[in-house]
Structures are given as C-alpha cells and as structure tokens.
Write a protein that holds these residues in place. Structure first.
Motif, PDB file in Angstrom:
ATOM      1  N   LYS A   1       0.827  -1.201   0.000  1.00 36.30           N
ATOM      2  CA  LYS A   1       0.000   0.000   0.000  1.00 36.30           C
ATOM      3  C   LYS A   1       0.865   1.256   0.000  1.00 36.30           C
ATOM      4  O   LYS A   1       2.008   1.239   0.452  1.00 36.30           O
ATOM      5  CB  LYS A   1      -0.917   0.002   1.220  1.00 36.30           C
ATOM      6  CG  LYS A   1      -1.958  -1.100   1.205  1.00 36.30           C
ATOM      7  CD  LYS A   1      -2.761  -1.118   2.496  1.00 36.30           C
ATOM      8  CE  LYS A   1      -3.802  -2.249   2.471  1.00 36.30           C
ATOM      9  NZ  LYS A   1      -4.527  -2.351   3.755  1.00 36.30           N
ATOM     10  N   ARG A   2       0.297   2.331  -0.486  1.00 34.12           N
ATOM     11  CA  ARG A   2       0.987   3.624  -0.510  1.00 34.12           C
ATOM     12  C   ARG A   2       0.410   4.534   0.576  1.00 34.12           C
ATOM     13  O   ARG A   2      -0.793   4.594   0.778  1.00 34.12           O
ATOM     14  CB  ARG A   2       0.837   4.279  -1.886  1.00 34.12           C
ATOM     15  CG  ARG A   2       1.543   3.499  -3.003  1.00 34.12           C
ATOM     16  CD  ARG A   2       1.461   4.238  -4.333  1.00 34.12           C
ATOM     17  NE  ARG A   2       2.307   3.584  -5.340  1.00 34.12           N
ATOM     18  CZ  ARG A   2       2.969   4.230  -6.289  1.00 34.12           C
ATOM     19  NH1 ARG A   2       2.913   5.556  -6.366  1.00 34.12           N
ATOM     20  NH2 ARG A   2       3.701   3.571  -7.171  1.00 34.12           N
ATOM     21  N   GLY A   3       1.319   5.253   1.263  1.00 31.67           N
ATOM     22  CA  GLY A   3       0.889   6.165   2.308  1.00 31.67           C
ATOM     23  C   GLY A   3       0.209   5.466   3.470  1.00 31.67           C
ATOM     24  O   GLY A   3      -0.757   5.971   4.043  1.00 31.67           O
ATOM     25  N   HIS A   4       0.742   4.311   3.849  1.00 35.02           N
ATOM     26  CA  HIS A   4       0.081   3.453   4.842  1.00 35.02           C
ATOM     27  C   HIS A   4       1.007   3.183   6.024  1.00 35.02           C
ATOM     28  O   HIS A   4       2.228   3.115   5.867  1.00 35.02           O
ATOM     29  CB  HIS A   4      -0.296   2.123   4.176  1.00 35.02           C
ATOM     30  CG  HIS A   4      -0.965   1.137   5.077  1.00 35.02           C
ATOM     31  ND1 HIS A   4      -2.212   1.345   5.611  1.00 35.02           N
ATOM     32  CD2 HIS A   4      -0.555  -0.071   5.541  1.00 35.02           C
ATOM     33  CE1 HIS A   4      -2.559   0.312   6.356  1.00 35.02           C
ATOM     34  NE2 HIS A   4      -1.562  -0.555   6.334  1.00 35.02           N
ATOM     35  N   VAL A   5       0.419   3.044   7.205  1.00 38.53           N
ATOM     36  CA  VAL A   5       1.156   2.645   8.402  1.00 38.53           C
ATOM     37  C   VAL A   5       0.524   1.381   8.956  1.00 38.53           C
ATOM     38  O   VAL A   5      -0.697   1.331   9.170  1.00 38.53           O
ATOM     39  CB  VAL A   5       1.154   3.745   9.482  1.00 38.53           C
ATOM     40  CG1 VAL A   5       1.832   3.240  10.760  1.00 38.53           C
ATOM     41  CG2 VAL A   5       1.863   4.996   8.980  1.00 38.53           C
ATOM     42  N   HIS A   6       1.345   0.365   9.167  1.00 29.86           N
ATOM     43  CA  HIS A   6       0.875  -0.858   9.818  1.00 29.86           C
ATOM     44  C   HIS A   6       1.448  -0.906  11.227  1.00 29.86           C
ATOM     45  O   HIS A   6       2.659  -0.777  11.435  1.00 29.86           O
ATOM     46  CB  HIS A   6       1.316  -2.103   9.056  1.00 29.86           C
ATOM     47  CG  HIS A   6       0.918  -3.376   9.758  1.00 29.86           C
ATOM     48  ND1 HIS A   6      -0.330  -3.928   9.609  1.00 29.86           N
ATOM     49  CD2 HIS A   6       1.594  -4.166  10.630  1.00 29.86           C
ATOM     50  CE1 HIS A   6      -0.403  -5.025  10.356  1.00 29.86           C
ATOM     51  NE2 HIS A   6       0.743  -5.190  10.982  1.00 29.86           N
ATOM     52  N   GLY A   7       0.583  -1.122  12.188  1.00 29.90           N
ATOM     53  CA  GLY A   7       1.027  -1.227  13.571  1.00 29.90           C
ATOM     54  C   GLY A   7       1.380   0.126  14.156  1.00 29.90           C
ATOM     55  O   GLY A   7       1.473   1.138  13.466  1.00 29.90           O
TER      56      GLY A   7
END
Length: 467
Positions: free
Chosen positions: A405-411
């Motif tokens: 994904k673009r422009g995404h934060v996981h956690g």
C-alpha cells in the motif's frame, strides 16, 4: 440446479471458487470468533500467492538506526526520550516523520511503514542474521558464527524458487561483506549450496574506475579458450566422478556455468555499466558508495535481477561523521546526534527518495519492492552519553512498491516507542510477506545438511500491507 455459466453472480465471485462446504464452514467458524474474511485470507495463503513483485531491493542499515529520530517520532514523550528533532508533515496526511528527512517526507505517499517490528536479539550479528534470513538464531550471542547449520539469505531462497535464465543472476549483493568482529551469518546460500550464493561485488560503485573483474577476461584470453578449458576440466571431473560424489562440487560447477554465461552477456555487462547513466541521474543519488549502489540496484532489477542486497556499511560504525553504520552509543567521547546529523540522515534523505522516485518514474516501482531496515532500533531513553543504545523490542521498517500500500502505516508503537502497541510484526512475518509478494508460498520447504525439511519462513504474511 444453477450452473456456473447461468449463475447471476459476478465473475469475480466465481474466480474465488468458493464451495458450499467452504461457506458452511465459514458460518460454523463464525460461532468460534472466526469470520469469512479471515477464512478467505487463510485460503488465499493456502492456495499460494499471486506474484505482485518481480524483484526486491533490500537496503540493509547495519548498526541499527533510531526509529524515534527518523520514522516514528514521539514529540509528546518526556524529555530524554523524544529527542531533539520535531516531526514534520509529509505527502501522506496520516504520516509524520523527523524534520531531518524533508526529501523523504515528499515520497511518504508511496511507502508503507511497519512501526511495530520487534524481536529479542540484542547483539549485532544475531539480530542481523535474523534480519537477513527471517529466522531467529539459535542464540543471542556476539560469538554467533557463520555456519552451514544456519539459514540462507533471502536472495538465495529466491534463487532456489524463482530460477533465472543463466544469463542474468537472480541474486546480487554488494558492496560489503558485513561483520561485527566475525562475519555476520545470513549473507549467502548456506545449506542450499553454492549454486545459490549471491553474485557478490566488492567494488565501490562510486569509484570513477568502477569495473567488474568478474566480467572481464585477462588480456589475450578469449571466451572460447575459457570454454575449451572448462570442457577439459569437465572431462577430468567425470573421470574422477567428483561431481557425482560431491554436492559442493556440483554447486561450484553450476556457479562456474553462470559466470561463463554472464561473461558472454551484453545485457549483463550493460546493467553493471553505471557510467552509462546520465550525470544528472547519478547526481540525484549522491556521490556516496551507498547512493551509487542504490542506482546500480535499480539498473540490476531493470535488467531482470530478482533480489539485490545493498549494505549501507561494512561495519556497525557509529563513531564517525564520514563512514560506518548506525551503532551510535556515544562511545569514546562521541555523540549520536551530531554524527547522524552530519552523515547518516543526510545520506538517507538523498538516496532513499531518489531510488523510490526513479523507480516510479521508470514504471518499475509497482513490481519492485524496496525494503529499508536495520537489525533493530535504538533505546527510547537517551543514555548518559547523550546517545541511544540497542533496542530490538520495537523499531520501524519501510516498504515501497512491489504490491504494498501507498501512504500506509501498519502497527503502532506505544507512547514512548518502547514496545508495539498494536499489530506486532516479527522478522519471521516480514520474511513471509516478502516471499508472498514475490509469489513464493512462504510455507515452502527446503532441506538442510541433515536432509531435514524446514520452512522458508516461520511467520505469516502481513496482509494488511498488501495493496
């Protein structure tokens, strides 16, 4: 009975190939807290992933960069934790990073950050082996040594499951062999055999006379003469039955065959000819070894190389403003922040966005996964040397392109950046995610020297980062 051909359902539904039994199973599992989406995710992994990435560029930041001072700032943390840098807005509305990375801020709409990476290995060699293979070492000890008992590098696994034509190597690494005292494990094929070792380049791509002796023949020696000599050697090998008796010798023979194929390949020679790049492109990456190495990595994936590892430094460093890795404890009357301000952060802010933008402009980012990470982060608490120490309990990895994904934060980390607050990810899971994106089932097996079956990844793909 309604047939598939006459069904009013959309083609996408049929493409999922859901059976009545599967749907009934999902309904039953719902009583146990499991849902249809969860079942579908499990089924997708079981069936095997579809390739989203063709290549991976793995940028290893030896020494351990500080997540708090770069990609996971904590402006509301107490003094002595938050550090001297303020967060700034980026091209991704939900992401803020250090003010020392203004160029990188402009490309954050093209990346995913995993802010919940964690493990328990506090020594560089142990933690780096974990980062380079996705498998936890047998012990967390500075004395961990390279061994055929340990797991192979990611690129060697890729070479094993995504074989190339002989002309282009599947796995290339450069420009360092990293070590902390002893050579860090996880940089070669280990028990997979020498035929899956990386094509390693020890030359500096930033040098004006950068060339590849491996792809050049001595004066007066032609390729046909080399091939004839090899035929004689094969005859001797067959007579002695060496190749039939020795797996290692077979691996060496395959490696030699690849070298011969590459010597004769104009495509490979051109890929390594970094001097063919326009000066403005080279300048965009900066004059550093790491910068020109990342430019070379782009040229290699453009030519079809599947996995490229670029090492930031040959050592953990941390005490110099002109060289070395990220190990900034403040030893020997040095201080972390003046060092990273002068060297590490400016280089990162030039090179990483240059690579992401270049790949995107050339139409390569969608199928090239860029991975930027160290072996761990650094302590939330600033030490008595006005610096930070090792901290594997929570750190950040950056991913770009290749199906994420673009422009995404996981956690997320907790308020002090000390531990994962949500969605923790281990190196095992990151390994599974990389293989998944390449279209390799992360639960494929390989055999070690004792012929025991071992999974190539012990974790699960982090599907939330997949576009």
């Amino acid at each position: 009975m309604t047939t598939r051909g006459s069904s009013p359902a959309c083609a996408g539904f049929h493409a999922m190939d859901l059976t009545r039994r599967c749907l009934l199973k999902a309904g039953g599992l719902g009583l146990l807290g499991l849902t249809l989406p969860g079942l579908l995710r499990a089924e997708a992994i079981r069936r095997g992933p579809r390739p989203r990435a063709r290549s991976i560029i793995f940028l290893f930041q030896f020494g351990g960069p500080s997540h708090i001072d770069m990609l996971d700032p904590k402006p509301d943390a107490p003094d002595g934790i938050r550090g001297p840098y303020k967060p700034i807005a980026t091209s991704a509305p939900e992401i803020r990073i250090s003010e020392r990375l203004p160029r990188l801020a402009k490309v954050m709409n093209r990346v995913t950050l995993i802010r919940s990476m964690h493990h328990e290995m506090k020594n560089h060699n142990s933690a780096s082996y974990y980062a380079l293979t996705g498998h936890a070492p047998p012990l967390d000890d500075i004395r961990l040594r390279d061994s055929l008992e340990l797991f192979p590098a990611y690129g060697s696994v890729v070479d094993r499951f995504l074989p190339q034509d002989a002309e282009v190597p599947a796995f290339v690494s450069f420009p360092h062999v990293i070590r902390d005292g002893s050579v860090t494990p996880g940089q070669h094929a280990s028990f997979l055999g020498k035929s899956h070792d990386p094509f390693f380049l020890g030359e500096d791509p930033a040098s004006p006379d950068f060339r590849l002796p491996e792809l050049s023949l001595p004066a007066g020696l032609t390729l046909s003469r080399v091939e004839k000599r090899r035929e004689i050697q094969r005859l001797i090998d067959r007579q002695s039955k060496l190749l039939e008796a020795s797996a290692e010798a077979r691996g060496l023979d395959e490696y030699y065959q690849r070298a011969i194929a590459m010597l004769s390949s104009a495509r490979v020679r051109e890929a390594f000819n970094i001097s063919a790049e326009a000066e403005e492109v080279r300048a965009r990456y900066g004059e550093s070894t790491f910068g020109q190495g990342c430019l070379l990595a782009r040229r290699l994936v453009e030519a079809g190389v599947r996995f490229v590892t670029v090492y930031f430094s040959n050592s953990i460093g941390g005490q110099s403003k002109t060289s070395g890795g990220w190990d900034t404890h403040g030893f020997n009357n040095t201080r972390m922040f003046p060092i990273i301000e002068a060297y590490h952060l400016p280089m990162t802010d030039i090179v990483l966005p240059a690579l992401i933008e270049d790949l995107d402009q050339r139409g390569l980012l969608d199928d090239t996964l860029v991975v930027w990470m160290g072996e761990f982060g650094r302590t939330p608490k600033i030490n008595e040397n006005a610096s930070r120490d090792h901290w594997p309990q929570c750190y950040t990895t950056l991913l770009a392109g290749g199906g994420v994904k673009r422009g995404h934060v996981h956690g997320a980390s907790d308020a002090r950046g000390a531990f994962p607050a949500t969605d923790p990810v281990r190196p095992d899971d990151l390994a599974a995610t990389m293989y998944y994106l390449l279209g390799i089932d992360p639960h494929e097996e390989v055999r070690d020297t004792a012929n025991r079956p071992l999974l190539i990844a012990d974790g699960e793909p982090v599907l939330d980062v997949v576009a």
